[in-house]
Design a protein around this motif. Structure first.
Motif, PDB file in Angstrom:
ATOM      1  N   ALA A  32       0.833  -1.204   0.000  1.00  0.00           N
ATOM      2  CA  ALA A  32       0.000   0.000   0.000  1.00  0.00           C
ATOM      3  C   ALA A  32       0.869   1.256   0.000  1.00  0.00           C
ATOM      4  O   ALA A  32       0.626   2.190  -0.770  1.00  0.00           O
ATOM      5  CB  ALA A  32      -0.941  -0.010   1.211  1.00  0.00           C
ATOM      6  N   THR A  38      -4.383   2.590  -0.057  1.00  0.00           N
ATOM      7  CA  THR A  38      -4.615   2.127   1.311  1.00  0.00           C
ATOM      8  C   THR A  38      -4.472   0.610   1.404  1.00  0.00           C
ATOM      9  O   THR A  38      -4.620  -0.105   0.411  1.00  0.00           O
ATOM     10  CB  THR A  38      -6.022   2.511   1.812  1.00  0.00           C
ATOM     11  OG1 THR A  38      -6.992   1.787   1.057  1.00  0.00           O
ATOM     12  CG2 THR A  38      -6.266   4.012   1.692  1.00  0.00           C
ATOM     13  N   LYS A  39      -4.202   0.135   2.617  1.00  0.00           N
ATOM     14  CA  LYS A  39      -4.122  -1.311   2.862  1.00  0.00           C
ATOM     15  C   LYS A  39      -5.461  -1.971   2.551  1.00  0.00           C
ATOM     16  O   LYS A  39      -5.519  -3.073   2.005  1.00  0.00           O
ATOM     17  CB  LYS A  39      -3.714  -1.592   4.308  1.00  0.00           C
ATOM     18  CG  LYS A  39      -3.612  -3.090   4.611  1.00  0.00           C
ATOM     19  CD  LYS A  39      -3.400  -3.332   6.097  1.00  0.00           C
ATOM     20  CE  LYS A  39      -3.434  -4.797   6.429  1.00  0.00           C
ATOM     21  NZ  LYS A  39      -4.767  -5.394   6.343  1.00  0.00           N
ATOM     22  N   THR A  40      -6.547  -1.285   2.866  1.00  0.00           N
ATOM     23  CA  THR A  40      -7.882  -1.817   2.573  1.00  0.00           C
ATOM     24  C   THR A  40      -8.069  -2.017   1.072  1.00  0.00           C
ATOM     25  O   THR A  40      -8.630  -3.032   0.639  1.00  0.00           O
ATOM     26  CB  THR A  40      -8.969  -0.873   3.137  1.00  0.00           C
ATOM     27  OG1 THR A  40      -8.782  -0.742   4.545  1.00  0.00           O
ATOM     28  CG2 THR A  40     -10.362  -1.394   2.847  1.00  0.00           C
TER      29      THR A  40
END
Length: 113
Positions: A32, A38-40
């Motif tokens: 990310a 983002t990590k999401t």
């Protein structure tokens, strides 16, 4: 039927991205940061839940040193046991949902043929 093909493609691309990420010993959070997302977003892409935006996909591919052909190659598909290896318990829950959805779709396809 066409939606299922797009979902299958999302799963293949996500699986291949995950394969290359793990090959480089990166966590989702590491990728990310490298890709500027983002990590999401990384998690959702790897799970095949979303299709990455062009700039995000380009950044991921550059970060992982992937070729365009690597995105859809069947050679990198993860086995069932590898899919169950998750970075955290919430990802395991998501993986089970994706697998249930994939399995229920396969059952419907076999009934129609």
């Amino acid at each position: 039927m066409q939606n299922e093909r797009v979902e299958d493609l999302c799963l293949i691309v996500g699986s291949n991205i995950k394969h290359f990420r793990l090959k480089k010993n990166l966590r989702q959070a590491d990728l990310a940061v490298l890709a500027g997302i983002t990590k999401t977003t990384v998690s959702n892409i790897e799970l095949g839940l979303v299709w990455p935006e062009y700039d995000s996909l380009k950044a991921i591919m550059n970060s992982l040193e992937m070729l365009p052909s690597d995105l859809t190659s069947q050679a990198f598909r993860e086995s069932e046991t590898e899919l169950n290896v998750a970075e955290d318990s919430s990802e395991k829950v998501k993986l089970k949902r994706v697998e249930r959805k994939r399995n229920s779709g396969a059952e419907l396809d076999s009934k129609h043929h």
